[in-house]
Motif scaffolding. Structure first.
Motif, PDB file in Angstrom:
ATOM      1  N   CYS A  95      -4.475   8.430  -1.086  1.00  0.00           N
ATOM      2  CA  CYS A  95      -3.333   7.752  -1.708  1.00  0.00           C
ATOM      3  C   CYS A  95      -2.311   8.766  -2.209  1.00  0.00           C
ATOM      4  CB  CYS A  95      -3.809   6.874  -2.861  1.00  0.00           C
ATOM      5  SG  CYS A  95      -4.943   5.535  -2.380  1.00  0.00           S
ATOM      6  N   THR A 119      -0.428   0.406  -4.979  1.00  0.00           N
ATOM      7  CA  THR A 119      -1.112  -0.527  -4.078  1.00  0.00           C
ATOM      8  C   THR A 119      -2.317   0.144  -3.423  1.00  0.00           C
ATOM      9  OG1 THR A 119       0.921  -1.753  -3.612  1.00  0.00           O
ATOM     10  CG2 THR A 119      -0.867  -1.940  -2.003  1.00  0.00           C
ATOM     11  N   CYS A 120      -2.119   1.381  -2.959  1.00  0.00           N
ATOM     12  CA  CYS A 120      -3.196   2.121  -2.310  1.00  0.00           C
ATOM     13  C   CYS A 120      -4.345   2.377  -3.282  1.00  0.00           C
ATOM     14  CB  CYS A 120      -2.648   3.440  -1.757  1.00  0.00           C
ATOM     15  SG  CYS A 120      -3.871   4.463  -0.886  1.00  0.00           S
ATOM     16  N   THR A 124      -8.212   0.973  -3.102  1.00  0.00           N
ATOM     17  CA  THR A 124      -9.307   1.932  -3.017  1.00  0.00           C
ATOM     18  C   THR A 124     -10.315   1.724  -4.139  1.00  0.00           C
ATOM     19  OG1 THR A 124      -7.861   3.583  -1.979  1.00  0.00           O
ATOM     20  CG2 THR A 124      -9.889   4.390  -2.992  1.00  0.00           C
ATOM     21  N   LYS A 213       3.846   2.538   5.528  1.00  0.00           N
ATOM     22  CA  LYS A 213       2.597   1.819   5.812  1.00  0.00           C
ATOM     23  C   LYS A 213       1.843   2.440   6.984  1.00  0.00           C
ATOM     24  CE  LYS A 213       4.241  -2.655   4.065  1.00  0.00           C
ATOM     25  NZ  LYS A 213       4.572  -4.062   4.406  1.00  0.00           N
ATOM     26  N   ASP A 216       0.011   5.514   5.930  1.00  0.00           N
ATOM     27  CA  ASP A 216      -1.205   5.092   5.225  1.00  0.00           C
ATOM     28  C   ASP A 216      -2.318   4.768   6.222  1.00  0.00           C
ATOM     29  OD1 ASP A 216      -3.063   4.112   3.465  1.00  0.00           O
ATOM     30  OD2 ASP A 216      -1.880   2.413   2.779  1.00  0.00           O
ATOM     31  N   LYS A 217      -1.953   4.080   7.282  1.00  0.00           N
ATOM     32  CA  LYS A 217      -2.960   3.669   8.269  1.00  0.00           C
ATOM     33  C   LYS A 217      -3.387   4.824   9.181  1.00  0.00           C
ATOM     34  CE  LYS A 217      -3.999   0.113  11.730  1.00  0.00           C
ATOM     35  NZ  LYS A 217      -5.234  -0.284  11.038  1.00  0.00           N
ATOM     36  N   SER A 271      -6.703   4.324   3.738  1.00  0.00           N
ATOM     37  CA  SER A 271      -7.118   3.555   2.571  1.00  0.00           C
ATOM     38  C   SER A 271      -7.674   2.215   3.034  1.00  0.00           C
ATOM     39  CB  SER A 271      -5.922   3.319   1.642  1.00  0.00           C
ATOM     40  OG  SER A 271      -5.012   2.454   2.247  1.00  0.00           O
ATOM     41  N   ALA A 274      -5.034  -0.086   4.303  1.00  0.00           N
ATOM     42  CA  ALA A 274      -4.510   0.262   5.610  1.00  0.00           C
ATOM     43  C   ALA A 274      -5.465  -0.155   6.719  1.00  0.00           C
ATOM     44  CB  ALA A 274      -4.245   1.765   5.686  1.00  0.00           C
TER      45      ALA A 274
END
Length: 279
Positions: A95, A119-120, A124, A213, A216-217, A271, A274
């Motif tokens: 994150c 959010t992340c 988690t 996003k 993140d993924k 995460s 994600a």
């Protein structure tokens, strides 16, 4: 003088921050912590946006160059990272990586990046084995992002990674960047995903949100480099250790020759949020 007043104001905010940080660390409370709005002189401000001449719009440079220190220390400001230990096994490390590179994604804002971090971390910690410890760490990381001036990283990040293009060329650039990313990290979905996402990400801000996003993924989009302040402190500690070793050798005492282990053990898993996304 004006300088003295500015220094005094910053010193006061730092003193409050240290006090609240000590409270969070020492309390052991496993619930989400939200610092007072006025703790750092107002946490809702936005940074000056990257602007283009009339008839042009901001677009990310190609190829994408997104870097992180691989540590949550990189979130801090005002020298506070010097007081936080580097945890190579921090479950929130991913994150923090995403938050660091968010500043470098053309079109992002301070609000967008801080919300992405929160959010992340929430996703988690919801799945963490030790939820209380994770939530407490998240509270500290959230506090660290509010220290100092967040614009000091976001504005240079935007200036270094944005360029002004005509609307047609900007749209083409967005398509090229998505194609690059998917062909490298998810080639089987490239054609279908690129077209579908382009229909939704039709403006610089929407595309910036999409890229955040995707990073993140697909964390392998991030390049890691050592934090300069951490490297400086590490060098000081090494010099002190070398000096001690020289002194003890001269006195005839035993010397510990054990070498330091690897400094970083970067976790490249996305995460939980994600992993479950449709990107």
């Amino acid at each position: 003088s004006w300088c003295a007043k500015v220094f005094a104001a910053r010193a006061s905010r730092m003193a409050k921050a240290v006090a609240w940080l000590a409270l969070v660390v020492g309390s052991g409370i496993g619930q989400e912590y939200s610092p007072p709005e006025d703790l750092f002189g107002g946490g809702k401000k936005e940074c000056p946006a990257f602007r283009c001449p009339s008839g042009q719009e901001a677009a990310p440079k190609r190829p994408l160059k997104l870097t992180s220190t691989g540590s949550c220390n990189g979130l801090g400001g005002g020298g506070m990272s010097m007081f936080s230990a580097q945890k190579t096994d921090d479950p929130l490390g991913h994150c923090c990586d995403v938050r660091q590179v968010c500043d470098q994604i053309c079109g992002t804002t301070l609000k967008l990046c801080n919300e992405a971090l929160e959010t992340c971390m929430n996703a988690t910690c919801a799945l963490a084995a030790d939820k209380e410890d994770c939530t407490r760490s998240a509270s500290i990381h959230k506090l660290m992002t509010q220290l100092g001036d967040g614009c000091a990283k976001l504005v240079p990040g935007q200036n270094a990674n944005c360029q002004c293009l005509s609307p047609d060329r900007a749209a083409k650039r967005r398509e090229q960047l998505l194609t690059d990313l998917y062909k490298k990290h998810a080639p089987d979905d490239a054609d279908k995903k690129v077209r579908s996402l382009l229909d939704k990400a039709t403006s610089p801000k929407k595309f910036a949100t999409l890229l955040a996003k995707l990073v993140d993924k697909y964390p392998k989009t991030i390049t890691y480099k050592k934090d300069p302040s951490a490297a400086y402190l590490e060098n000081l500690m090494k010099q002190a250790k070398d000096t001690k070793t020289t002194t003890t050798t001269a006195s005839g005492e035993d010397v510990d020759d054990e070498e330091d282990g690897d400094l970083l053990d970067l976790d490249e898993r996305p995460s939980p949020a994600a992993e479950n996304s449709e990107l």
